[in-house]
Design an enzyme around this catalytic site. Sequence first.
Site, PDB file in Angstrom:
ATOM      1  N   CYS A 165     -30.816 -44.237 -22.634  1.00  9.76           N
ATOM      2  CA  CYS A 165     -31.209 -43.628 -23.960  1.00  9.76           C
ATOM      3  C   CYS A 165     -32.396 -42.364 -23.746  1.00  9.76           C
ATOM      4  O   CYS A 165     -32.641 -42.630 -22.648  1.00  9.76           O
ATOM      5  CB  CYS A 165     -31.581 -44.813 -24.882  1.00  9.76           C
ATOM      6  SG  CYS A 165     -33.246 -45.805 -24.334  1.00  9.76           S
ATOM      7  N   ALA A 171     -35.617 -44.108 -22.191  1.00  8.01           N
ATOM      8  CA  ALA A 171     -35.387 -44.303 -20.714  1.00  8.01           C
ATOM      9  C   ALA A 171     -35.793 -42.757 -20.190  1.00  8.01           C
ATOM     10  O   ALA A 171     -36.418 -42.897 -19.174  1.00  8.01           O
ATOM     11  CB  ALA A 171     -34.000 -44.632 -20.419  1.00  8.01           C
ATOM     12  N   ARG A 210     -37.126 -49.222 -11.779  1.00  7.06           N
ATOM     13  CA  ARG A 210     -36.851 -47.836 -11.355  1.00  7.06           C
ATOM     14  C   ARG A 210     -37.272 -47.879  -9.627  1.00  7.06           C
ATOM     15  O   ARG A 210     -37.069 -46.908  -9.027  1.00  7.06           O
ATOM     16  CB  ARG A 210     -37.159 -46.629 -12.093  1.00  7.06           C
ATOM     17  CG  ARG A 210     -36.726 -45.374 -11.474  1.00  7.06           C
ATOM     18  CD  ARG A 210     -36.610 -44.556 -12.811  1.00  7.06           C
ATOM     19  NE  ARG A 210     -36.432 -43.195 -12.738  1.00  7.06           N
ATOM     20  CZ  ARG A 210     -37.455 -42.144 -12.534  1.00  7.06           C
ATOM     21  NH1 ARG A 210     -38.780 -42.267 -12.726  1.00  7.06           N
ATOM     22  NH2 ARG A 210     -37.060 -40.926 -12.233  1.00  7.06           N
ATOM     23  N   HIS A 266     -35.864 -36.453 -21.298  1.00  7.31           N
ATOM     24  CA  HIS A 266     -36.621 -35.397 -20.052  1.00  7.31           C
ATOM     25  C   HIS A 266     -36.995 -34.340 -21.100  1.00  7.31           C
ATOM     26  O   HIS A 266     -38.329 -33.974 -20.837  1.00  7.31           O
ATOM     27  CB  HIS A 266     -35.727 -34.949 -19.300  1.00  7.31           C
ATOM     28  CG  HIS A 266     -34.752 -35.870 -18.356  1.00  7.31           C
ATOM     29  ND1 HIS A 266     -33.211 -35.824 -18.057  1.00  7.31           N
ATOM     30  CD2 HIS A 266     -35.142 -37.156 -18.027  1.00  7.31           C
ATOM     31  CE1 HIS A 266     -33.172 -36.971 -17.655  1.00  7.31           C
ATOM     32  NE2 HIS A 266     -34.009 -37.579 -17.356  1.00  7.31           N
TER      33      HIS A 266
HETATM   34 FE1  CFM Z   1     -33.002 -36.483 -11.956  1.00  7.08          FE
HETATM   35 FE2  CFM Z   1     -31.323 -38.046 -11.268  1.00  7.08          FE
HETATM   36 FE3  CFM Z   1     -32.803 -38.353 -13.508  1.00  7.08          FE
HETATM   37 FE4  CFM Z   1     -33.939 -38.632 -11.042  1.00  7.08          FE
HETATM   38 FE5  CFM Z   1     -33.292 -41.600 -11.351  1.00  7.08          FE
HETATM   39 FE6  CFM Z   1     -30.655 -40.678 -11.437  1.00  7.08          FE
HETATM   40 FE7  CFM Z   1     -32.275 -41.085 -13.783  1.00  7.08          FE
HETATM   41 MO1  CFM Z   1     -31.455 -43.123 -12.414  1.00  7.08          MO
HETATM   42  S1  CFM Z   1     -32.752 -37.413  -9.764  1.00  7.08           S
HETATM   43  S2  CFM Z   1     -34.657 -37.994 -12.769  1.00  7.08           S
HETATM   44  S3  CFM Z   1     -34.942 -40.398 -10.281  1.00  7.08           S
HETATM   45  S4  CFM Z   1     -31.196 -37.111 -12.956  1.00  7.08           S
HETATM   46  S5  CFM Z   1     -31.711 -42.170 -10.160  1.00  7.08           S
HETATM   47  S6  CFM Z   1     -29.733 -39.152 -10.473  1.00  7.08           S
HETATM   48  S7  CFM Z   1     -30.284 -41.573 -13.493  1.00  7.08           S
HETATM   49  S8  CFM Z   1     -33.751 -42.384 -13.204  1.00  7.08           S
HETATM   50  S9  CFM Z   1     -32.710 -39.500 -15.214  1.00  7.08           S
HETATM   51  C1  HCA Z   2     -32.539 -45.367 -16.550  1.00 13.14           C
HETATM   52  C2  HCA Z   2     -33.059 -45.793 -15.070  1.00 13.14           C
HETATM   53  C3  HCA Z   2     -32.053 -45.697 -14.015  1.00 13.14           C
HETATM   54  C4  HCA Z   2     -30.868 -46.781 -14.324  1.00 13.14           C
HETATM   55  C5  HCA Z   2     -30.462 -47.146 -12.995  1.00 13.14           C
HETATM   56  C6  HCA Z   2     -29.224 -48.122 -13.015  1.00 13.14           C
HETATM   57  C7  HCA Z   2     -32.897 -45.867 -12.813  1.00 13.14           C
HETATM   58  O1  HCA Z   2     -31.642 -44.311 -16.551  1.00 13.14           O
HETATM   59  O2  HCA Z   2     -32.930 -45.813 -17.441  1.00 13.14           O
HETATM   60  O3  HCA Z   2     -28.350 -47.877 -13.935  1.00 13.14           O
HETATM   61  O4  HCA Z   2     -28.922 -48.830 -12.138  1.00 13.14           O
HETATM   62  O5  HCA Z   2     -32.674 -45.056 -11.786  1.00 13.14           O
HETATM   63  O6  HCA Z   2     -33.591 -46.803 -12.468  1.00 13.14           O
HETATM   64  O7  HCA Z   2     -31.321 -44.401 -14.028  1.00 13.14           O
END
Ligand code: CFM
Ligand code: HCA
Length: 537
Positions: free
Chosen positions: A59, A62, A93, A191
């Site tokens: 969401c 998150a 995370r 973001h």
């Molecule tokens: Fe960028 Fe990502 Fe994301 Fe990320 Fe992550 Fe991710 Fe995420 Mo999980 S590099 S910031 S550190 S888009 S692993 S592929 S999904 S938390 S929002």
């Molecule tokens: C997020 C965080 C997450 C979840 C990872 C997962 C992460 O999107 O809220 O589903 O295992 O990297 O911790 O993407």
Amino acid sequence: DITQGLPDPSKVMDEIMAKYPTKIAKKRQKSLVVNDPAEGKEIQANVRTIPGIITQRGCTYAGCKGVVLGPTRDIINLVHGPIGCSFYAWLTRRNQTRPAEGEDNFITYSFSTDIQDSNIVFGGEAKLKDAVREAFEIFKPKAIGIFSTCPVGLIGDDVHSVSREMKEELGINIFGFSCEGYRGVSQSAGHHIANNGVFKNVIGNNNRERIGKYQINLLGEYNIGGDAFELERLFDEAGITLLSTFSGNSTIESMEYSHMADLNLIMCHRSINYIAEMMEEKYGIPWVKVSFIGAEGSAKALRKVAEYFDDAELSAKVEEIIEREMKKVETVREAVKAKTEGKLAMMFVGGSRAHHYQDLFTEIGVTTVSAGYEFAHRDDYEGRDVIPSIKIDADTRNIEDLTVEKDLELYREDLAVKKEKLLKNGYEFSNYDGMMPEMKKNSLVIDDINHWETEKLIEYYKPDIFCAGIKEKYVVQKSGVPLKQLHSYDYGGPYAGFEGAINFYLEMERMLCTRIWKMVTTPWKTDPEIVGSFAIN
Ligand code: CFM
Ligand code: HCA
């Protein structure tokens, strides 16, 4: 072309679609594409998940609280909402941090207003104010960020007015985020909200004397499994001063003076492009897209920085580092590649890693037959040149309100001249090609993949490894396919930079070269009534 010896991707797609009601199939099929890099196909992305479908997505809260702000260690991130929203984001995370002796580190804590039914009925602002005062009293932080969750948005508590009032009362930086979970179609909206808030309330609040000849920021690196530590090591050795990372292993102070940088490097473009664009607009700092995932990419990224600063001494140093590191990498890579060559991978994660990690796999001879993002936009798939980058909302960025200091203005002019000169010489700033132009012909690209589609892919392709997150992990493994978490790295990492590449190769050798997964009998093959009884209850 990867069809040889593999199932026809159009047939796989047809079978997936056949199960959906016609209306759903019509919507869904725009998000599944048989890739053709020569033709440059379009994909549907960043649209609402069809209700009833089990998505991988998270969401807006998150994306804002967990992803962008979460890794900074000395801001108290106070969640205004029910305790579950805090609990499920508590350290999962694996973003690491290294406070100096005596420095604040709040990452291990989970701060929440823990709202109850009575707060929903009578409002929760008073409770929020008390929580802010209590956090201040106990921890004396430099800053507090307040994050709205779904119920808070629904009852109309105003986290921004509370922030202003508390900032006045306590004399520290306090800022709110309207990042209710339901605000966007995924983490992506979070973001954006986080970027706007950090730009408005933090960046530019402090100056620092220049340290060293070259000052950069690293954007979109969150220090998962210690990735940022490995990159800090490289910059350090090259003599490049890293002012701030957004936001792995960072402090609020480092973000406050990050506008003094000469260059911004972007790792995860999806989550942080807004800050990069706003910093360029206001402070004139150019940005370059890089990827430190993969040894080749790491070498390319370092060269890109050296080329930008146009200094023979820096280039020589960078070449020396690359040569030494590549020697170590090559020895391991060759040994591993001999065993992993020809294997097949699939990856479905986030908004950047499903692309970046393909490079690491290519380095050990593993082909990605299918990949997709959870919440990326079309430019992440198709490339920036095809799709113009997203526009920043004028109302939230407040560029005009902020007066740029005189010396910084001069400094900014310098950067603009430098950028122009480099562009003339063919230097690529937004060298962001997107995932699809770099994937093989006939690979299957799928946005916001769901459970049913995952099952079908596994059935058809029988991949040697599947990369995704915690929600996918065990069901995939029960199908006899190992799953590597590309979010948290399971218990491993770092995977960025040269040391990271070595770690990843060895991990893949371990996971790809065991026969144990072929011995798993899918429980629902022998005991289908498990499925039935849950469906009935
Ligand atoms: Fe960028 Fe990502 Fe994301 Fe990320 Fe992550 Fe991710 Fe995420 Mo999980 S590099 S910031 S550190 S888009 S692993 S592929 S999904 S938390 S929002
Ligand atoms: C997020 C965080 C997450 C979840 C990872 C997962 C992460 O999107 O809220 O589903 O295992 O990297 O911790 O993407």
